[in-house]
Design a protein around this motif. Sequence first.
Motif, PDB file in Angstrom:
ATOM      1  N   ARG A 172       3.528   4.132  -1.476  1.00  0.00           N
ATOM      2  CA  ARG A 172       3.806   4.544  -2.592  1.00  0.00           C
ATOM      3  C   ARG A 172       4.869   5.693  -2.689  1.00  0.00           C
ATOM      4  NH1 ARG A 172       0.809   1.238  -3.234  1.00  0.00           N
ATOM      5  NH2 ARG A 172      -1.056   0.947  -4.356  1.00  0.00           N
ATOM      6  N   ASN A 176       0.146  -0.707  -7.490  1.00  0.00           N
ATOM      7  CA  ASN A 176      -1.314  -1.129  -7.703  1.00  0.00           C
ATOM      8  C   ASN A 176      -1.607  -2.575  -8.163  1.00  0.00           C
ATOM      9  OD1 ASN A 176      -1.911   1.432  -6.592  1.00  0.00           O
ATOM     10  ND2 ASN A 176      -1.954   2.539  -8.368  1.00  0.00           N
ATOM     11  N   ASN A 182       4.542   3.114  -8.866  1.00  0.00           N
ATOM     12  CA  ASN A 182       3.423   3.361  -8.237  1.00  0.00           C
ATOM     13  C   ASN A 182       2.223   2.514  -8.924  1.00  0.00           C
ATOM     14  OD1 ASN A 182       4.230   4.918  -5.927  1.00  0.00           O
ATOM     15  ND2 ASN A 182       3.733   6.803  -7.070  1.00  0.00           N
ATOM     16  N   THR A 216       0.732  -1.219  -0.038  1.00  0.00           N
ATOM     17  CA  THR A 216      -0.054   0.217  -0.024  1.00  0.00           C
ATOM     18  C   THR A 216       0.936   1.246   0.014  1.00  0.00           C
ATOM     19  OG1 THR A 216       0.040  -0.217   2.527  1.00  0.00           O
ATOM     20  CG2 THR A 216      -1.653  -1.133   1.207  1.00  0.00           C
TER      21      THR A 216
END
Length: 540
Positions: free
Chosen positions: A215, A236, A232, A213
């Motif tokens: 970034r 995801n 990033n 989670t």
Amino acid sequence: MTSSAKIKSIRRHLLFLIAGGVSLIQIIGISFIAMTFVDNAQQNIELETLYSADTIAGQSISYLEANDHDGLHDLLLDVKNIPYISYIHIYRLQNNSEDIEFFTSYNRDENYPAIPDKISEIDKLATTNYTESFLELIIPIKQQKLYGYLYIQSSTEQVKEVIQKTIIIAAAVFTISLCFTLLIVIRIHRMITVPIKSLIGTVQDISQHKNYTLRCQDMPYQELDILSRNLNIMLNRTSKHITKQDNAEQQILKLNHELEDKVSQRTEALKESNQELLSTLEKLHQFQGQLVESEKMASLGDMVAGVAHEVNTPIGLGVTASTLLSDRLNVIKEAFENKTLKSSQLKKFLNEGQENVAIVYRNLNRAADLISSFKRVAVDQSSEQDRTFNVKELINEVFLTLAPQIKQKPFELELNCPSDLVIISKPGPINQILINLIVNSIIHGFEGRDDGVISITVMNLSGQLHINYRDNGSGVSQSIKGKIFDPFITTKRGAGGSGLGLHLVYNLVTQALGGSIQFESEINRGVSFDIHFPVVKSAS
């Protein structure tokens, strides 16, 4: 995964590339400038020396014509105003002769001894000759005719001073430039590595804690910011993929448990079968190894018996000659003691004694050669260590060792090998290979034949020793031609043949020597073995 030993630092690369490139350019430029300065200094001292020599030579003509030593000597004293000239000699041609004699000289420092004349070096010093401390030159003194020669020697201290100053200046310029370059490299390093370290810290945190989670932050430079955004996006997608993968793993675990039960049952059955097979194979390998060693010892035993029989003959002749000499010596001794010894009798004893001693020496020497050759072959067979040896001498020793087995048979051995071929390899396997091939030809190829020729050709090509072994025997039948190197293949089954001779040869060539062997044969036209393996050619 890339090995950590191959990963290098950007800082080190920047330092080496920038500092190294700038330093190389500086070194080339400074070296060129320094060489230019030194060349100019050398040319200047050489031109000044030549100009001074020409001037003094022109002024010396009138003094030579008048035979005025003192006047010319006073003229040369004015040279003290020229600091670089150390010595001047004036030589003149004797009247109506081509002989050259010393006329006068100049020595700048009277505390230093005068140098010897250079009359014998006039031709050699016709051009400028440089040494570590000075340059010297001889020019002719002539005006319509030749009056003599002028020798001049100049100091090169001026050139050395230029070189020293040039080195000091070049070192200072190089040091300042290198320091400035290092400052630039450090600045560039900070600009690049600070944002990269931020990215690295984020990625390491994600890798260590498996927290997908997190970034990456925005970067101040376009290229690094693009990298951050793509990381990033990848995070995801990775997070979504992990969720799906966890669900799929739960289902796979159930299937795996069922498969493990079935596999474990069958594995146990296979283990029992494999254990029995491994035990059988191990026994077969042990048995084969014992047979191969037995084959080696058998061939060595045959050589021992043959050499022992061969050595008996010269030793027997030596014993006979020494016994005869002993008997003659007793007769002479008895005649001497009885004072009946005659000069003719003594002369005959000396002649016979000389012949008998020569017989003893020749035969003992022959026996020693046989034993020495057998010893070298036996030692080589028991050792697989690399050593330097002459290939032709090695093969001749094998021939000499096998001589007892060949001597009574009408077979010929031909060897075509350079006498100066010296290599570094394992002589033991080579001995064993040749012995097995020759014995194999005698037993199988020449069976029932009244003649036979064995030819061995040796060449060293491109780091490979090539041995071609050929005989003109009966050849090999088609039924066993394809499996000639397999163990226990023999046409003498039940007649003393083990079938391991050529199998041993194949193993020695491919394993001990790291080479290869090819076989060709035709019925009644003999066999041919082409053997080649890597060697190092010795310079000795």
